[in-house]
Every structure is written in structure tokens, then in C-alpha cells.
Write a protein that holds these residues in place. Structure first.
Motif, PDB file in Angstrom:
ATOM      1  N   UNK A  83       0.877  -1.167   0.000  1.00 23.81           N
ATOM      2  CA  UNK A  83       0.000   0.000   0.000  1.00 23.81           C
ATOM      3  C   UNK A  83       0.913   1.216   0.000  1.00 23.81           C
ATOM      4  N   UNK A  84       0.813   2.045  -1.034  1.00 19.17           N
ATOM      5  CA  UNK A  84       1.798   3.113  -1.167  1.00 19.17           C
ATOM      6  C   UNK A  84       1.226   4.294  -1.945  1.00 19.17           C
ATOM      7  N   UNK A  85       1.931   5.412  -1.895  1.00 16.76           N
ATOM      8  CA  UNK A  85       1.527   6.637  -2.580  1.00 16.76           C
ATOM      9  C   UNK A  85       2.628   7.057  -3.550  1.00 16.76           C
ATOM     10  N   UNK A  86       2.225   7.555  -4.709  1.00 16.31           N
ATOM     11  CA  UNK A  86       3.175   7.977  -5.733  1.00 16.31           C
ATOM     12  C   UNK A  86       2.704   9.293  -6.344  1.00 16.31           C
ATOM     13  N   UNK A  87       3.643  10.044  -6.886  1.00  9.34           N
ATOM     14  CA  UNK A  87       3.316  11.343  -7.477  1.00  9.34           C
ATOM     15  C   UNK A  87       2.785  11.196  -8.904  1.00  9.34           C
ATOM     16  N   UNK A  88       1.716  10.421  -9.045  1.00  8.17           N
ATOM     17  CA  UNK A  88       1.023  10.286 -10.317  1.00  8.17           C
ATOM     18  C   UNK A  88       0.134  11.504 -10.559  1.00  8.17           C
ATOM     19  N   UNK A  89      -0.226  11.747 -11.844  1.00  4.92           N
ATOM     20  CA  UNK A  89       0.164  10.982 -13.022  1.00  4.92           C
ATOM     21  C   UNK A  89       1.586  11.300 -13.463  1.00  4.92           C
ATOM     22  N   UNK A  90       2.225  10.331 -14.126  1.00  7.92           N
ATOM     23  CA  UNK A  90       3.532  10.566 -14.697  1.00  7.92           C
ATOM     24  C   UNK A  90       3.460  11.594 -15.817  1.00  7.92           C
ATOM     25  N   UNK A  91       4.615  12.027 -16.288  1.00  7.32           N
ATOM     26  CA  UNK A  91       4.635  13.077 -17.312  1.00  7.32           C
ATOM     27  C   UNK A  91       4.268  12.576 -18.711  1.00  7.32           C
ATOM     28  N   UNK A  92       3.996  11.266 -18.818  1.00 12.46           N
ATOM     29  CA  UNK A  92       3.424  10.715 -20.055  1.00 12.46           C
ATOM     30  C   UNK A  92       2.673   9.445 -19.699  1.00 12.46           C
ATOM     31  N   UNK A  93       1.907   8.936 -20.627  1.00 15.84           N
ATOM     32  CA  UNK A  93       1.054   7.779 -20.331  1.00 15.84           C
ATOM     33  C   UNK A  93       1.839   6.487 -20.183  1.00 15.84           C
ATOM     34  N   UNK A  94       3.058   6.416 -20.757  1.00 16.77           N
ATOM     35  CA  UNK A  94       3.821   5.181 -20.692  1.00 16.77           C
ATOM     36  C   UNK A  94       3.030   4.042 -21.294  1.00 16.77           C
ATOM     37  N   UNK A  95       2.840   2.972 -20.511  1.00 17.78           N
ATOM     38  CA  UNK A  95       2.093   1.813 -21.004  1.00 17.78           C
ATOM     39  C   UNK A  95       0.590   2.061 -21.040  1.00 17.78           C
ATOM     40  N   UNK A  96       0.175   3.263 -20.608  1.00 17.77           N
ATOM     41  CA  UNK A  96      -1.241   3.583 -20.715  1.00 17.77           C
ATOM     42  C   UNK A  96      -1.876   4.170 -19.478  1.00 17.77           C
ATOM     43  N   UNK A  97      -1.293   3.891 -18.278  1.00 15.34           N
ATOM     44  CA  UNK A  97      -1.971   4.297 -17.051  1.00 15.34           C
ATOM     45  C   UNK A  97      -1.296   5.463 -16.324  1.00 15.34           C
ATOM     46  N   UNK A  98      -0.263   6.074 -16.921  1.00 16.31           N
ATOM     47  CA  UNK A  98       0.452   7.209 -16.329  1.00 16.31           C
ATOM     48  C   UNK A  98       1.165   6.834 -15.031  1.00 16.31           C
ATOM     49  N   UNK A  99       1.424   5.536 -14.837  1.00 15.46           N
ATOM     50  CA  UNK A  99       2.086   5.079 -13.615  1.00 15.46           C
ATOM     51  C   UNK A  99       3.530   5.570 -13.571  1.00 15.46           C
ATOM     52  N   UNK A 100       4.005   5.847 -12.367  1.00 14.32           N
ATOM     53  CA  UNK A 100       5.409   6.190 -12.143  1.00 14.32           C
ATOM     54  C   UNK A 100       5.767   5.772 -10.723  1.00 14.32           C
ATOM     55  N   UNK A 101       7.042   5.571 -10.455  1.00 10.44           N
ATOM     56  CA  UNK A 101       7.482   5.314  -9.083  1.00 10.44           C
ATOM     57  C   UNK A 101       8.981   5.557  -8.976  1.00 10.44           C
ATOM     58  N   UNK A 102       9.532   5.280  -7.810  1.00 14.95           N
ATOM     59  CA  UNK A 102      10.942   5.568  -7.554  1.00 14.95           C
ATOM     60  C   UNK A 102      11.880   4.500  -8.089  1.00 14.95           C
ATOM     61  N   UNK A 103      11.329   3.453  -8.697  1.00 17.23           N
ATOM     62  CA  UNK A 103      12.149   2.423  -9.325  1.00 17.23           C
ATOM     63  C   UNK A 103      11.967   2.415 -10.841  1.00 17.23           C
ATOM     64  N   UNK A 104      11.568   3.559 -11.375  1.00 20.40           N
ATOM     65  CA  UNK A 104      11.441   3.753 -12.821  1.00 20.40           C
ATOM     66  C   UNK A 104      10.374   2.856 -13.425  1.00 20.40           C
ATOM     67  N   UNK A 105       9.315   2.583 -12.640  1.00 16.78           N
ATOM     68  CA  UNK A 105       8.201   1.818 -13.158  1.00 16.78           C
ATOM     69  C   UNK A 105       7.534   2.542 -14.310  1.00 16.78           C
ATOM     70  N   UNK A 106       7.171   1.813 -15.358  1.00 17.71           N
ATOM     71  CA  UNK A 106       6.555   2.398 -16.547  1.00 17.71           C
ATOM     72  C   UNK A 106       7.518   3.354 -17.255  1.00 17.71           C
TER      73      UNK A 106
END
Length: 273
Positions: free
Chosen positions: A112-135
Motif C-alpha cells: 500500500x503506497x503513494x506515488x506522485x502520479x500521473x507521470x509526465x506521459x502515459x507510458x504503457x497507458x496508465x500514467x504510472x510512475x514510481x521511484x524504481x522507474x516503473x513504466x
């Protein structure tokens, strides 16, 4: 501080899981609105997830089963709209929920976590981002619960850059694992403060001086600071103005989860079948 409380958020009703980064590699071209819950102190939020995610919403809570990930949205949507995510104002707030990890075994991770979404682009489609370069997108990450029935950890992850365009992030972050504080705090037995075979309540508060996690069950409680580095805590606080809640379940497939539960001596592969 003000309290934000989803009255019963359940993660990990089953111990089926997949690697977090593998989840992000699966292209979530379509989203599904799984239903809504009422968050005390805020109001109605919607649980949205990739169409392939196995999530049940009911009794003002949700259950993740197997290969799953979800987000909170501010309105009902069946698509990944960058503006739909509920950007929670966490500064000086208390966010609390009840959790059941009785079926989340060794080497599995209910997160269970919080992230500074949305990312600066859609990436794979969901605008996901995280501190491990997800998406393939960086952004600050605040892990308020990563664990199973043997232990849990809280972690702050700060990033360089800003304005939605992050250059890189601290992948390891500043972390505390409760087992390293006291091996009798969490376990699937009555001898521990929190018997993880039963429901328990978890809450976190955060500001420029503290990031604190509190747990309670049957009148027994414990709290701890996630990070002892005051400068790191202060830096992380710049992200609390609007972070998106995400829940996921992952592990298995030979993934080494020793960083999370290796110190407990628990054994066995996380079953993702």
C-alpha cells in the motif's frame, strides 16, 4: 491532524502475486472501474485497475487477488484519464485503514503506497510512475506498507528534479522494517503485538518533521518512524501535497524478497499459481 480513513481496505486475501516491475511491463491498455468506497473525512473514491487485475470491491473495502494492482480515482472512469486519479493531500493528515494479510505468505509482498502520479506521459497507458522507474517514468514514492504476515516495512523515496519531470530517484530510500525493531511486533501468532492471522488497523501521519506508522489490534498498539534522517524526511514532505494511492500484490517466480522478510527466517516460495 485531520484523519482520512477508508474504513476497511483489505490487501492480500490471497497470496498469489507477481513481481512489481513485471506488473508494470504488462500493457494496461484498458482500465476497469471496480466500484467505489467511502473514505471518512473525504467522501467517495473509485477503485480503478487494469482490466486484467483480479480485484473485488465490497463492504466498503477491496481485496486484491493474485496478479493485481489498483488506484484510487476521484470519479468513476473505465479509462486511464490522467486527471481522474485522487491526488490525496497527505500533509499533516492521518490516513488509516484496516488490513488483512493472513493469506500473504513468505516471499510475497502486499503493498500500500503513494506515488506522485500521473507521470509526465502515459507510458504503457496508465500514467504510472514510481521511484524504481516503473513504466519508465520516475517520481517520488511513499511506501506506507510493504509486507506479509511475517513483517512489514515503510519507506520514503525522494527524487531529483521536479515539476512532474524527475531526473532520477533514490531506489533504496530511507526505510524501517518492524522486525528489525522488535521480532515480536508482527507474526502469525498470538504472542506478537499484531497477530497477522487477524485483521488489524494501520495508520500513518506525515509532515516535514515526521513520517510515522501506527498499528493496533485488540487494544495492543505500536508506532515507529519510517526514517531517522531529518533532512530526508523534510525533503520527502514536498511531495505530500497530492499523491495517488496504489495497492499491489507481488512476489514469486524466483524473486528474492530477502530485503523484506529474509531476517524473519520464514521460508517458502510465494505461490503465484
Amino acid at each position: 491532524p485531520d484523519t482520512i480513513s477508508p474504513s476497511c481496505v483489505t490487501t492480500g486475501k490471497m497470496f498469489l502475486a507477481v513481481l512489481h516491475l513485471l506488473l508494470l511491463a504488462v500493457s494496461p491498455s484498458l482500465a476497469a472501474n471496480k466500484g467505489s468506497i467511502n473514505v471518512e473525512g473525504y467522501g467517495e473514491v473509485w477503485v480503478i485497475a487494469p482490466e486484467w487485475a483480479n480485484i473485488h470491491v465490497g463492504d466498503n473495502g477491496f481485496t486484491l487477488n493474485g496478479n493485481s494492482r489498483m488506484y484510487f480515482a476521484a470519479w468513476a472512469t473505465d479509462g486511464f484519464d490522467a486527471g481522474a486519479y485522487w491526488q490525496t493531500d497527505l500533509m499533516d493528515k492521518r490516513f488509516s485503514y484496516s488490513i488483512d494479510v493472513s493469506n500473504v505468505g513468505c516471499s510475497c509482498n502486499a503493498a500500500a503506497y503513494f506515488i506522485n502520479m500521473p507521470g509526465n506521459n502515459a507510458g504503457a497507458g496508465d500514467y504510472y510512475c514510481d521511484a524504481n522507474f516503473g513504466n519508465s517514468i520516475w517520481c517520488p514514492e511513499y511506501d506506507t506498507y510493504e509486507g506479509n504476515k511475517y513483517t512489514m516495512a515503510g519507506t520514503l523515496h525522494t527524487c531529483s528534479g521536479g515539476g512532474g519531470n524527475w531526473d532520477s530517484c533514490d531506489r533504496n530510500g530511507c526505510q524501517t522494517n518492524v522486525y528489525n525493531i522488535d521480532s515480536n511486533l508482527m507474526c502469525p501468532e498470538d504472542r506478537c503485538t499484531i497477530n497477522t492471522n487477524k485483521w488489524f488497523q494501520l495508520a500513518h501521519t506525515q509532515n516535514a518533521h515526521s513520517a510515522n506508522i501506527w498499528m493496533e489490534q485488540d487494544g495492543k498498539e505500536y508506532d515507529f518512524e519510517i526514517c531517522s534522517d531529518g533532512g530526508y524526511v523534510s525533503n520527502m514532505a514536498s511531495s505530500y501535497g497530492g499523491m495517488v494511492y496504489s495497492g499491489s500484490l507481488w512476489g514469486g517466480g524466483g524473486i528474492d524478497m530477502g530485503w523484506l522478510d529474509g531476517m524473519t527466517g520464514c521460508g517458502g516460495e510465494c505461490n503465484i499459481d
